[in-house]
Structure formats: C-alpha cells, structure tokens
Design an enzyme around this catalytic site. Structure first.
Site, short mmCIF file in Angstrom:
data_model
loop_
_atom_site.label_atom_id
_atom_site.label_comp_id
_atom_site.label_asym_id
_atom_site.label_seq_id
_atom_site.Cartn_x
_atom_site.Cartn_y
_atom_site.Cartn_z
CE1 TYR A 41 -4.78 6.98 0.39
CE2 TYR A 41 -6.43 8.66 0.84
CZ TYR A 41 -5.13 8.30 0.54
OH TYR A 41 -4.15 9.27 0.43
CE LYS A 72 -2.15 8.07 2.88
NZ LYS A 72 -0.69 8.18 2.83
O1 NJP Z 1 0.67 9.85 -5.87
P1 NJP Z 1 1.47 9.19 -7.10
P2 NJP Z 1 1.07 11.04 -4.84
N1 NJP Z 1 6.35 0.18 -3.53
O2 NJP Z 1 0.61 8.07 -7.54
C1 NJP Z 1 4.86 4.79 -5.12
C2 NJP Z 1 -0.53 10.89 -0.33
N2 NJP Z 1 -1.64 11.79 -0.66
O3 NJP Z 1 2.36 11.63 -5.14
O4 NJP Z 1 6.13 2.03 -7.34
C3 NJP Z 1 7.06 1.28 -3.78
O5 NJP Z 1 1.86 10.21 -8.10
C4 NJP Z 1 4.72 5.02 -6.63
O6 NJP Z 1 5.83 4.45 -7.31
P3 NJP Z 1 5.76 3.13 -8.26
C5 NJP Z 1 -0.69 9.50 -0.89
O7 NJP Z 1 -1.53 8.69 -0.11
C6 NJP Z 1 -1.89 12.18 -1.94
O8 NJP Z 1 -0.10 11.93 -4.76
O9 NJP Z 1 6.81 3.40 -9.30
N3 NJP Z 1 6.53 2.44 -4.16
C7 NJP Z 1 4.79 6.54 -6.72
O10 NJP Z 1 6.12 6.95 -6.80
C8 NJP Z 1 0.75 9.03 -0.85
O11 NJP Z 1 1.08 8.52 0.42
C9 NJP Z 1 -2.97 13.02 -2.20
O12 NJP Z 1 4.38 3.03 -8.80
C10 NJP Z 1 5.20 2.49 -4.33
C11 NJP Z 1 4.18 6.98 -5.40
O13 NJP Z 1 4.13 5.84 -4.52
C12 NJP Z 1 1.55 10.28 -1.11
O14 NJP Z 1 0.66 11.38 -0.90
C13 NJP Z 1 -3.76 13.47 -1.17
C14 NJP Z 1 4.38 1.38 -4.09
C15 NJP Z 1 2.77 7.51 -5.58
O15 NJP Z 1 2.79 8.63 -6.41
C16 NJP Z 1 2.14 10.40 -2.50
O16 NJP Z 1 1.14 10.20 -3.49
C17 NJP Z 1 -3.50 13.04 0.11
C18 NJP Z 1 5.01 0.18 -3.68
N4 NJP Z 1 4.31 -0.93 -3.44
C19 NJP Z 1 -2.43 12.22 0.36
N5 NJP Z 1 3.09 1.73 -4.35
C20 NJP Z 1 -3.33 13.47 -3.58
N6 NJP Z 1 -2.49 13.24 -4.58
O17 NJP Z 1 -4.40 14.09 -3.76
C21 NJP Z 1 3.11 3.01 -4.74
O18 NJP Z 1 -4.29 13.47 1.07
N7 NJP Z 1 4.37 3.48 -4.72
#
Ligand code: NJP
Length: 247
Positions: A149, A153
C-alpha cells in the site's frame, strides 16, 4: 462536469455530495451498483445532473471501450478526481499473496494512470482541466505491514509530480490530496472485519470523508492560475502513520 472514481463510499461519495450541492454535473464510477445508485440518487436530489457507471477501474479493456463509447460525455469533463483506491490486508510482506499486491497496484496506480490517460487528451484539446489524485501520508512515510500500500501511494506521489512537470505550459492543474486517518470503509476493506476496523479509529477523532472533500473542493475553487501541488492533512491527534494519540 467532474468525474469521480470510487464514488460509492467514503471520500469519493463525500466529494460527489459536496459538488452536487454546488449543482456541478457529475460522472460517478464504482463497482457496487447498489451503493453507486444511492450516491447517484442523493446527488440528483441535491440538484446535480448525474451520470453513473458500474465499472471496475482494473478492467483496462472495458474502461477503454467505455471511454470510446462515452467520448462526448468525457469531452465535457473539466475535473478528474482519481479517488478509487484500497489497501488489502495488513501483513508483513512475506505473507502478502500476489493477488493482493496485484489488486493494490492495479487500482491505486494503474487505475490512476488509466483515467488520467483517458481524460488528458480532452483537457489538452481544451487547454484546461484539473486532475486531483488521492495520495496518502503513506505516500510519504512507511509503516510496518504497509509495504505494498505504501509503495502504491509513493507511486501516486511520484506520478502526480511528474504529470505536473509534463503538463508545464498547459493550463492543466494536477493536485494531490494526502490524508492521514479518515473514517470510511477503508479499514473494513483492508481488514475484512468490522470490529477490527472500528478499533482503528478508537480513542481519537479521525478525519471524516467530508473533511477531505472540503479540502478537495477548496483546491478546485482556487483561481485557474493557482495550482495546489499537495495538501497533507491529519486528524489533530495523529502526527504520522505511527504517531497517534489515543485517549
Ligand atoms: O475508502 P472507501 P476511502 N474499481 O473504501 C472504490 C485514500 N486514503 O474513501 O468499487 C472501481 O470508503 C470503491 O467502490 P466499489 C484511499 O487509498 C484513504 O477512504 O463500489 N472502484 C469505493 O467507492 C483511496 O485512494 C485513507 O467498492 C473501486 C472507493 O474506491 C481514497 O482515499 C487514508 C475499485 C473506496 O472507498 C478513498 O478511500 C489515506 C475498483 N477496482 C488515503 N476498488 C483513509 N480512509 O484512512 C475500490 O491516506 N474502488
């Protein structure tokens, strides 16, 4: 019009809702159709014109053919929020399975590159556009069991910087938003255990998805000659990925 990847939960959904309040037309992308339709409906109710597509950002051929079919729609896009991302597991690298690192690399790095490559020709043609990449404090620091991870990033950080260099001379902005702990579904996805995920945020007030969305909206609202390179934001009780003050 703004395209958001990963709009079915967390930061992506919060961005969609905040931008819908401003009546900005949206293109929303994610895999889970039930969750995406919920976001779609909420944004519509806020008065925004919404197009949503159930797509997996790792399915390169499908995404390219979708982009070709929707070329007119994409040509109207002024902003790309490369938000879809995930961590799979929290293991020492010797325990990480190849399908796990594939998934993180495919979503977090290749997904960001793919959507950037699909939107950039339109931005270049218009000589206008803004790419926002969701980085992380894990793109600056590493922590035990963060291996893949953190590497993805760090790649997002390098890619964002390099893209800004490539686009110098064009009116296209590239910004990176790098949060610390945000309470979303991130830890649930990572740990595959609701109780363990809850414990990640115990004893401190983490950032909310809305906190991050507000920062993104602020970057977008700057005048066009102002490009925010990166914003790193932490909860007040976190000073690095490993320095966390809990009550
Ligand atoms: O996480 P979550 P966040 N194709 O799990 C989608 C970064 N970040 O909002 O496909 C298309 O609630 C998934 O949609 P679904 C982190 O690395 C976070 O926190 O329906 N979409 C969902 O909408 C990320 O880059 C933290 O499952 C895909 C979304 O991604 C960003 O913030 C800290 C997919 C994830 O929502 C948003 O994450 C940090 C695919 N193959 C950075 N796979 C933190 N939360 O602490 C996943 O430093 N998604």
């Amino acid at each position: 019009m703004i395209l958001i990847t990963g709009a079915s939960s967390g930061i992506g959904e919060a961005c969609a809702l905040l931008l819908a309040e401003k009546k900005i037309p949206l293109i929303l992308i994610a895999r889970r159709s039930d969750r995406l339709s919920l976001t779609h409906k909420k944004c519509q109710e806020l008065g925004s014109k919404v197009y949503s597509f159930n797509l997996d950002v790792t399915k390169t051929a499908d995404i390219i053919s979708w982009a070709q079919k929707n070329c007119d729609l994409l040509s109207k896009c002024e902003v790309l929020i490369n938000n879809a991302g995930l961590a799979v597991g929290l293991k020492t690298f010797d325990q990480v399975e190849s399908h796990e690192w594939d998934q993180m690399i495919d979503v977090n790095i290749k997904g960001v590159m793919l959507f950037s490559s699909l939107l950039l020709p339109h931005f270049i043609k218009k000589d206008s556009g803004h790419i926002i990449n969701l980085g992380s404090v894990a793109g600056h620091h590493v922590y035990p069991r963060g291996n893949v991870y953190c590497a993805t990033k760090h790649a997002v950080h390098a890619f964002s910087q390099s893209l800004r260099a490539d686009l110098l001379g064009k009116n296209i902005r590239v910004s990176e938003i790098s949060p610390g702990m945000v309470e979303t579904e991130f830890s649930e996805v990572r740990l595959q255990d609701k109780d363990k995920a809850k414990k990640v945020y115990q004893g401190l007030k983490p950032l909310s998805a809305h906190d991050v969305a507000e920062v993104i909206a602020w970057c977008l609202d700057r005048p066009k000659h102002v490009n925010i390179e990166e914003i790193i934001l932490y909860p007040t009780m976190q000073a690095s990925p490993t320095l966390i003050h809990r009550l």
